[in-house]
Design a protein around this motif. Structure first.
Motif, PDB file in Angstrom:
ATOM      1  N   UNK A  13      -1.218   8.748  -3.848  1.00 29.68           N
ATOM      2  CA  UNK A  13      -0.450   8.818  -2.609  1.00 29.68           C
ATOM      3  C   UNK A  13      -1.253   9.608  -1.586  1.00 29.68           C
ATOM      4  N   UNK A  14      -1.696   8.993  -0.516  1.00 29.77           N
ATOM      5  CA  UNK A  14      -2.400   9.740   0.527  1.00 29.77           C
ATOM      6  C   UNK A  14      -1.545  10.888   1.046  1.00 29.77           C
ATOM      7  N   UNK A  15      -2.152  12.061   1.148  1.00 30.89           N
ATOM      8  CA  UNK A  15      -1.415  13.230   1.625  1.00 30.89           C
ATOM      9  C   UNK A  15      -0.896  14.113   0.522  1.00 30.89           C
ATOM     10  N   UNK A  16      -0.917  13.645  -0.744  1.00 28.10           N
ATOM     11  CA  UNK A  16      -0.485  14.478  -1.861  1.00 28.10           C
ATOM     12  C   UNK A  16      -1.525  15.559  -2.128  1.00 28.10           C
ATOM     13  N   UNK A  17      -1.094  16.666  -2.733  1.00 29.99           N
ATOM     14  CA  UNK A  17      -2.036  17.716  -3.105  1.00 29.99           C
ATOM     15  C   UNK A  17      -3.062  17.154  -4.080  1.00 29.99           C
ATOM     16  N   UNK A  18      -4.310  17.609  -4.006  1.00 28.81           N
ATOM     17  CA  UNK A  18      -5.343  17.072  -4.901  1.00 28.81           C
ATOM     18  C   UNK A  18      -5.095  17.456  -6.348  1.00 28.81           C
ATOM     19  N   UNK A  19      -5.652  16.659  -7.239  1.00 26.02           N
ATOM     20  CA  UNK A  19      -5.527  16.954  -8.665  1.00 26.02           C
ATOM     21  C   UNK A  19      -6.320  18.208  -9.009  1.00 26.02           C
ATOM     22  N   UNK A  20      -5.805  19.046  -9.946  1.00 22.50           N
ATOM     23  CA  UNK A  20      -6.552  20.232 -10.357  1.00 22.50           C
ATOM     24  C   UNK A  20      -7.752  19.849 -11.204  1.00 22.50           C
ATOM     25  N   UNK A  21      -8.635  20.800 -11.407  1.00 19.78           N
ATOM     26  CA  UNK A  21      -9.807  20.553 -12.231  1.00 19.78           C
ATOM     27  C   UNK A  21      -9.386  20.350 -13.676  1.00 19.78           C
ATOM     28  N   UNK A  22     -10.204  19.643 -14.486  1.00 18.38           N
ATOM     29  CA  UNK A  22      -9.846  19.418 -15.881  1.00 18.38           C
ATOM     30  C   UNK A  22      -9.661  20.707 -16.672  1.00 18.38           C
ATOM     31  N   UNK A  23     -10.311  21.789 -16.233  1.00 16.33           N
ATOM     32  CA  UNK A  23     -10.191  23.046 -16.969  1.00 16.33           C
ATOM     33  C   UNK A  23      -8.831  23.703 -16.761  1.00 16.33           C
ATOM     34  N   UNK A  24      -8.146  23.355 -15.688  1.00 16.43           N
ATOM     35  CA  UNK A  24      -6.848  23.967 -15.393  1.00 16.43           C
ATOM     36  C   UNK A  24      -5.830  22.861 -15.220  1.00 16.43           C
ATOM     37  N   UNK A  25      -5.121  22.542 -16.295  1.00 15.51           N
ATOM     38  CA  UNK A  25      -4.181  21.424 -16.255  1.00 15.51           C
ATOM     39  C   UNK A  25      -2.804  21.824 -16.761  1.00 15.51           C
ATOM     40  N   UNK A  66       0.848  -1.190   0.000  1.00 19.58           N
ATOM     41  CA  UNK A  66       0.000   0.000   0.000  1.00 19.58           C
ATOM     42  C   UNK A  66       0.889   1.248   0.000  1.00 19.58           C
ATOM     43  N   UNK A  67       0.581   2.266  -0.827  1.00 20.44           N
ATOM     44  CA  UNK A  67       1.409   3.467  -0.866  1.00 20.44           C
ATOM     45  C   UNK A  67       1.504   4.129   0.498  1.00 20.44           C
ATOM     46  N   UNK A  68       2.687   4.613   0.877  1.00 15.88           N
ATOM     47  CA  UNK A  68       2.831   5.250   2.189  1.00 15.88           C
ATOM     48  C   UNK A  68       2.146   6.611   2.217  1.00 15.88           C
ATOM     49  N   UNK A  69       1.716   7.010   3.389  1.00 16.15           N
ATOM     50  CA  UNK A  69       1.201   8.367   3.569  1.00 16.15           C
ATOM     51  C   UNK A  69       2.397   9.298   3.703  1.00 16.15           C
ATOM     52  N   UNK A  70       2.388  10.403   2.955  1.00 16.06           N
ATOM     53  CA  UNK A  70       3.526  11.308   2.983  1.00 16.06           C
ATOM     54  C   UNK A  70       3.202  12.556   3.792  1.00 16.06           C
TER      55      UNK A  70
END
Length: 297
Positions: free
Chosen positions: A154-166, A22-26
């Motif tokens: 990866x738990x703790x990573x910044x969330x993905x941006x919206x599809x409109x801003x990539x 399982x991916x580690x929490x960072x």
């Protein structure tokens, strides 16, 4: 500097543990900085690099060669036990290099490397590897390499941006094509040994570039060209127009399967030079920009 062969052996061991576990929490603690002092370029390696990439045979280190010189330290960061992504299988999606001034063969350099910007992406997780090269107290070269771990969260990573801003889908700061028409400046007919040839001068023997079996393990039907090989050849094609100080950017799209043919086109938009490499059917392998800093800031 660390030896890349040993680092890839460590990467192989970590790949198995990270993929099966399982991916580690960072918490960001993995983002420490590595530093090596007293780094010198090797004259024979430099000459071999210049011949392979089409750079002039002078004592000035090409920007792509500085990347080669510093890459083992970035690799050492990525194989740390607490680095949250498997190195093998990472997709190199872009680079941004700032060359502050020419770097010469006889200079003694300090190299620093760290990782930052762990963030979600609609296809997985991205991270930036940042390398800074100094001569004394003067920063002479700064590079950011962006990698994507497909299908990994990866738990703790910044969330993905919206599809409109990539903006993360291209190299940091990379703009679009120039306003002028793309003019073919070269056709590269890349043989099956190009990956091994670049590995000889760079030390980067990632199996996806040098082995048919290794490439298939990561989903490629045959070996692919190193991204920095294609980007550095494009930079060499821009030539002296880039000046002594410049920003060099590249975004990688479709991998170049070996053997293969790449058509390179370059156009100018103001002070910037935009380049693009595509296959015979017009599908784009990479795009990028070279902007002289003396005029463009």
């Amino acid at each position: 500097m660390p030896r890349l062969g040993a680092l890839y052996s460590r990467a192989l061991g970590r790949y198995a543990s990270l993929v099966l576990a399982r991916p580690p929490r960072t918490s960001g603690a993995w983002a420490g900085t590595y530093r090596v002092d007293g780094v010198r370029a090797d004259p024979e390696q430099l000459a071999a690099y210049q011949r392979l990439l089409g750079e002039p045979g002078t004592d000035v280190l090409p920007a792509g060669y500085v990347h080669v010189l510093a890459f083992p330290l970035a690799m050492a960061v990525m194989v740390r036990p607490d680095f949250p992504l498997p190195v093998l299988g990472l997709v190199h999606v872009g680079n941004r290099v700032v060359v502050h001034r020419p770097v010469h063969l006889d200079e003694v350099l300090t190299v620093r490397a760290h990782a930052e910007g762990l963030r979600g992406h609609r296809a997985g997780t991205q991270v930036d590897l940042v390398v800074e090269v100094s001569a004394g107290t003067e920063v002479v070269w700064h590079g950011t390499s962006t990698y994507l771990a497909k299908g990994r969260t990866v738990p703790g990573a910044d969330p993905a941006p919206s599809p409109q801003a990539a903006p993360e889908d291209r190299a940091p700061g990379t703009g679009g094509p120039g306003t002028g028409a793309h003019v073919t400046t070269g056709v590269w007919r890349l043989g099956p040994d190009v990956g091994r040839d670049y590995a000889e001068v760079s030390g980067d023997r990632n199996p996806i570039h040098v082995s048919r079996v290794g490439a298939r393990l990561f989903g490629f039907p045959r070996p692919i060209a190193h991204g920095m090989y294609t980007a550095a050849r494009a930079l060499a094609a821009v030539g002296a127009a880039r000046g002594d100080a410049f920003v060099w950017e590249v975004a990688f799209a479709k991998p170049v399967l070996l053997p293969g043919t790449v058509t390179l086109s370059v156009d100018r938009d103001g002070d910037a030079y935009h380049y693009r490499g595509a296959n015979r059917s017009g599908k784009v392998h990479f795009t990028g920009t070279v902007t002289p800093r003396g005029r463009a800031g």
